[in-house]
Write a protein that holds these residues in place. Structure first.
Motif, short mmCIF file in Angstrom:
data_model
loop_
_atom_site.label_atom_id
_atom_site.label_comp_id
_atom_site.label_asym_id
_atom_site.label_seq_id
_atom_site.Cartn_x
_atom_site.Cartn_y
_atom_site.Cartn_z
N ALA A 70 0.85 -1.19 0.00
CA ALA A 70 0.00 0.00 0.00
C ALA A 70 0.88 1.24 0.00
O ALA A 70 1.90 1.29 0.68
N VAL A 71 0.50 2.23 -0.78
CA VAL A 71 1.23 3.49 -0.82
C VAL A 71 0.46 4.51 0.00
O VAL A 71 -0.74 4.68 -0.16
N LEU A 72 1.15 5.17 0.88
CA LEU A 72 0.54 6.14 1.76
C LEU A 72 1.17 7.50 1.50
O LEU A 72 2.39 7.64 1.50
N HIS A 73 0.34 8.49 1.25
CA HIS A 73 0.83 9.85 1.02
C HIS A 73 0.57 10.68 2.27
O HIS A 73 -0.56 10.73 2.77
N LEU A 74 1.59 11.31 2.78
CA LEU A 74 1.47 12.13 3.97
C LEU A 74 1.83 13.57 3.63
O LEU A 74 2.73 13.83 2.85
N HIS A 75 1.12 14.48 4.24
CA HIS A 75 1.43 15.90 4.12
C HIS A 75 1.75 16.41 5.52
O HIS A 75 0.91 16.31 6.42
N LEU A 76 2.93 16.91 5.70
CA LEU A 76 3.35 17.40 7.00
C LEU A 76 3.51 18.91 6.96
O LEU A 76 4.00 19.47 5.98
#
Length: 86
Positions: A70-76
């Motif tokens: 699974a690919v997880l995109h995070l915005h910090l």
């Protein structure tokens, strides 16, 4: 079985009986951990450690099944912090 093989096999069995890792056992008994691990490898390869099979030296690869990832995109959002002066 040679005297050296018996020596290291006895240490291996004592380590297993103690419940400690080989590294901890080696340290407590002033054994060179790398040498101990090498001997365990050789004893296993020769089938001298009870419950272990001689290793397959054919060099064949073991088949594996790929799994989906699974690919997880995070915005910090980072805050600017002030460092106290010392």
């Amino acid at each position: 079985m040679t005297k050296k093989q018996k020596y290291w096999l006895d240490h291996y069995q004592a380590a297993k009986f103690s419940g400690k890792s080989l590294a901890v056992y080696a340290r407590e008994h002033q054994l060179d951990a790398k040498c101990f691990h090498n001997w365990v490898y050789l004893l296993r390869k020769r089938g001298l450690i009870p419950g272990s099979e001689p290793t397959n030296s054919s060099g064949r690869f073991v088949p594996v099944k790929p799994v989906e990832v699974a690919v997880l995109h995070l915005h910090l959002r980072l805050q600017k912090l002030c460092c106290p002066t010392v």
